[in-house]
Motif scaffolding. Structure first.
Motif, short mmCIF file in Angstrom:
data_model
loop_
_atom_site.label_atom_id
_atom_site.label_comp_id
_atom_site.label_asym_id
_atom_site.label_seq_id
_atom_site.Cartn_x
_atom_site.Cartn_y
_atom_site.Cartn_z
N ALA A 143 9.64 -5.78 -2.44
CA ALA A 143 8.53 -4.89 -2.81
C ALA A 143 7.96 -4.20 -1.58
O ALA A 143 7.62 -3.01 -1.61
CB ALA A 143 7.46 -5.69 -3.53
N ILE A 144 7.84 -4.94 -0.50
CA ILE A 144 7.32 -4.35 0.75
C ILE A 144 8.26 -3.28 1.27
O ILE A 144 7.85 -2.18 1.66
CB ILE A 144 7.10 -5.44 1.81
CG1 ILE A 144 5.92 -6.33 1.40
CG2 ILE A 144 6.86 -4.83 3.18
CD1 ILE A 144 5.70 -7.52 2.30
N GLU A 145 9.55 -3.59 1.26
CA GLU A 145 10.53 -2.63 1.77
C GLU A 145 10.54 -1.35 0.94
O GLU A 145 10.61 -0.24 1.47
CB GLU A 145 11.91 -3.28 1.80
CG GLU A 145 12.04 -4.31 2.90
CD GLU A 145 13.27 -5.19 2.74
OE1 GLU A 145 13.99 -5.05 1.72
OE2 GLU A 145 13.51 -6.03 3.63
N MET A 183 2.93 -2.04 -4.79
CA MET A 183 1.95 -2.74 -3.96
C MET A 183 1.03 -1.74 -3.28
O MET A 183 1.45 -0.63 -2.94
CB MET A 183 2.64 -3.55 -2.85
CG MET A 183 3.43 -4.75 -3.37
SD MET A 183 4.21 -5.67 -2.03
CE MET A 183 2.81 -6.59 -1.37
N LEU A 184 -0.22 -2.15 -3.08
CA LEU A 184 -1.17 -1.30 -2.37
C LEU A 184 -0.92 -1.41 -0.87
O LEU A 184 -0.42 -2.43 -0.37
CB LEU A 184 -2.60 -1.73 -2.69
CG LEU A 184 -3.03 -1.62 -4.16
CD1 LEU A 184 -4.43 -2.20 -4.33
CD2 LEU A 184 -2.95 -0.18 -4.64
N CYS A 185 -1.33 -0.37 -0.15
CA CYS A 185 -1.14 -0.37 1.31
C CYS A 185 -1.84 -1.57 1.96
O CYS A 185 -1.29 -2.19 2.88
CB CYS A 185 -1.69 0.93 1.90
SG CYS A 185 -0.70 2.39 1.48
N ALA A 186 -3.05 -1.89 1.50
CA ALA A 186 -3.79 -3.02 2.10
C ALA A 186 -3.02 -4.32 1.92
O ALA A 186 -2.95 -5.15 2.84
CB ALA A 186 -5.18 -3.12 1.48
N ASP A 187 -2.43 -4.51 0.76
CA ASP A 187 -1.66 -5.74 0.51
C ASP A 187 -0.41 -5.77 1.38
O ASP A 187 -0.05 -6.83 1.93
CB ASP A 187 -1.26 -5.81 -0.97
CG ASP A 187 -2.46 -5.99 -1.88
OD1 ASP A 187 -2.41 -5.55 -3.04
OD2 ASP A 187 -3.47 -6.56 -1.41
N VAL A 188 0.23 -4.64 1.50
CA VAL A 188 1.45 -4.58 2.33
C VAL A 188 1.11 -4.91 3.78
O VAL A 188 1.79 -5.71 4.42
CB VAL A 188 2.10 -3.18 2.22
CG1 VAL A 188 3.18 -3.01 3.27
CG2 VAL A 188 2.67 -2.97 0.83
N GLN A 189 0.06 -4.29 4.28
CA GLN A 189 -0.28 -4.49 5.70
C GLN A 189 -0.75 -5.91 5.98
O GLN A 189 -0.54 -6.43 7.07
CB GLN A 189 -1.31 -3.45 6.12
CG GLN A 189 -0.72 -2.04 6.11
CD GLN A 189 -1.63 -0.97 6.63
OE1 GLN A 189 -2.51 -1.26 7.46
NE2 GLN A 189 -1.45 0.25 6.18
#
Lengths: 169, 178
Positions: A25-27, A1-7
């Motif tokens: 996926a985030i973890e 995942m991209l940082c923008a999607d995670v945030q």
């Protein structure tokens, strides 16, 4: 995942809204990204600070005031308004404005029609009074004076002239 | 016990007791949402009252295609958003119930300072970000329900919250640094 999607998904993550696969996926991303890990911590602290502000309880008498206003609204509704219409009713002032507009419009239309009719009658009477020698001129048929002999228009002109003067053209 | 949807159908037929039951069940959530959004008791009560009256007015055309709570939140949210457009929010003088109930003066002072900071931070948010924050952090609605309430997509709500969180973190300063 991209940082923008995670945030973007941190609130969902903290609130338990996400599917297990997305959470995983985030973890996994956060474990390897210090920026997103910091963002996750910050999101948790912001949430905690906000939730420390607890509102006062519902004001005393709130229910009674709502019900009093509700009963007043129902009381002011027209009795002929059915239950199905109540939910779709148009404010009284709008209905009154539309009705007034219709009445005014009809009145103006009636006055105009009357005026026009009177004007037409007066013009006809004036023409008769003046005594136009040619009956066709009353009806503005002067342009038929040179109609070809034997034509339908000529026959009509002759007929009109005969009735008026007793003479055929 | 009748469901909210059944009570709404009864209220549509003129049953004021059914409407009253809805008010009793949901006055807390309407009040909390309005209070967190506008920040003062007078405006919050007016908005919450008006929300229930709007629900009553529209009862005949209510269709239970969504949960009643989602419907009520939507009415409250729309009223709050319209209110903010017409009037600058006044958060002066209202303190949270929790701050005033703390045992020591120092704790109360700290709590009041924190709440003032939170209010200023919320005031600086754009309207829809603020509403998303209220529905998420105070009403703890799931993202899908916030989306239904605000007539947005879940993705759009995620973005609203993410942007709001950045602004809040900046405004809250040391309070959010842990």
């Amino acid at each position: 995942m991209l940082c923008a999607d995670v945030q973007d998904k941190l609130d969902g993550y903290l609130g338990g809204d996400l599917e297990p696969e997305t959470r995983g996926a985030i973890e996994a991303h956060v474990r390897g990204c210090s920026i997103c890990a910091q963002a996750l911590n910050q999101a948790g602290r912001v949430r905690a600070v906000l939730r420390q502000c607890i509102p006062p309880p519902v004001p005393q008498g709130f229910y009674e005031r709502v019900m009093a206003r509700a009963h007043e609204r129902r009381r002011l509704e027209p009795v002929w308004l059915t239950a199905s219409q109540r939910g779709r009713r148009v404010p009284v002032i709008w209905r009154a404005a539309v009705a007034a507009g219709l009445i005014v419009g009809l009145a103006i239309g009636a006055l105009m029609a009357t005026d026009l009719r009177q004007q037409a009658v007066q013009e006809t009477l004036l023409a008769v009074e003046v005594g136009e020698p040619d009956a066709t001129s009353v009806y503005g048929l002067d342009y038929f004076a040179s109609a070809p002999t034997g034509s339908l228009v000529g026959a009509f002109v002759s007929l009109v002239s005969f009735e008026e003067t007793g003479e055929r053209r | 016990m009748a469901s909210d949807e059944e009570l709404m159908l009864s209220a549509a037929g003129g049953d004021m007791e059914a409407f009253g039951e809805l008010v009793l069940r949901h006055q807390d959530r309407a009040w909390r949402t309005a209070y967190h959004y506008v920040g003062n008791r007078a405006d919050a009560e007016e908005l919450a009252q008006e929300a229930f009256l709007r629900v009553l007015d529209a009862a005949a055309s209510y269709r239970p295609s969504a949960r009643f709570t989602t419907y009520l939140y939507r009415v409250v949210a729309n009223l709050c958003l319209d209110h903010r457009r017409k009037k600058r929010p006044d958060r002066q003088g209202d303190l949270s119930h929790r701050a005033s109930s703390l045992p020591s003066a120092d704790a109360q002072m700290e709590a009041r300072e924190r709440e003032e900071t939170v209010r200023r931070a919320l005031d600086k948010l754009p309207d829809r970000q603020r509403m998303a924050v209220v529905l998420r952090y105070y009403e703890e609605l799931p993202l899908r329900e916030i989306a239904a309430t605000m007539d947005a997509t879940p993705k759009a709500v995620e973005r609203l919250l993410a942007r709001a969180r950045e602004c809040l973190a900046a405004e809250l300063g040391t309070w959010a640094e842990g």
